[in-house]
Scaffold this motif. Sequence first.
Motif, PDB file in Angstrom:
ATOM      1  N   ILE A  31       0.845  -1.187   0.000  1.00 16.13           N
ATOM      2  CA  ILE A  31       0.000   0.000   0.000  1.00 16.13           C
ATOM      3  C   ILE A  31       0.881   1.238   0.000  1.00 16.13           C
ATOM      4  O   ILE A  31       1.782   1.360   0.841  1.00 16.13           O
ATOM      5  N   MET A  34      -2.346   6.178   1.954  1.00 18.39           N
ATOM      6  CA  MET A  34      -3.652   5.897   2.550  1.00 18.39           C
ATOM      7  C   MET A  34      -4.258   7.234   2.955  1.00 18.39           C
ATOM      8  O   MET A  34      -3.525   8.167   3.328  1.00 18.39           O
ATOM      9  N   ARG A  71      -1.003   5.178  10.534  1.00 19.63           N
ATOM     10  CA  ARG A  71      -1.188   3.897   9.862  1.00 19.63           C
ATOM     11  C   ARG A  71      -0.323   2.837  10.516  1.00 19.63           C
ATOM     12  O   ARG A  71       0.716   3.130  11.112  1.00 19.63           O
ATOM     13  N   CYS A  95     -12.524   5.939   3.460  1.00 20.83           N
ATOM     14  CA  CYS A  95     -11.125   5.537   3.438  1.00 20.83           C
ATOM     15  C   CYS A  95     -10.704   5.299   1.984  1.00 20.83           C
ATOM     16  O   CYS A  95     -11.499   4.807   1.175  1.00 20.83           O
ATOM     17  N   ILE A  97      -7.177   3.984  -0.480  1.00 23.27           N
ATOM     18  CA  ILE A  97      -5.787   3.523  -0.551  1.00 23.27           C
ATOM     19  C   ILE A  97      -5.336   3.435  -2.003  1.00 23.27           C
ATOM     20  O   ILE A  97      -6.135   3.175  -2.907  1.00 23.27           O
TER      21      ILE A  97
END
Length: 121
Positions: A31, A34, A71, A95, A97
């Motif tokens: 990831i 975010m 995070r 949210c 990502i």
Amino acid sequence: QVQLVESGGGLVQAGESLRLSCAASGNIKMINTMGWYRQAPGKQRELVATITRGGTTNYADSVKGRFTISRDNAKNTVYLQMNNLQSEDTAVYYCNIDAYHSPGLVRGDFWGQGTQVTVSS
């Protein structure tokens, strides 16, 4: 596939706090950024805060000093600590990502289903 599950929204009084969580799961390889966005009734979705994999943060001016994004890379989870909430913070919080996922190494942009935050004055 990649799934995002948000939690932590609710109804609070002005001045109180809430903590949102968003856990990502699925065929995730890595990831990158975010973030949290919000959309109030009749308004466009707007950025609240983002955090890079290395921990660099960015905040909307309206939440600076009140909200903190963090995070946990091991858990693929992003948090939003919201303090001193005001009525203008009322919105659905989403949210987001930016992640690499399988099969292969495909880069994609994913959104959660949203969680309602309501602040009464």
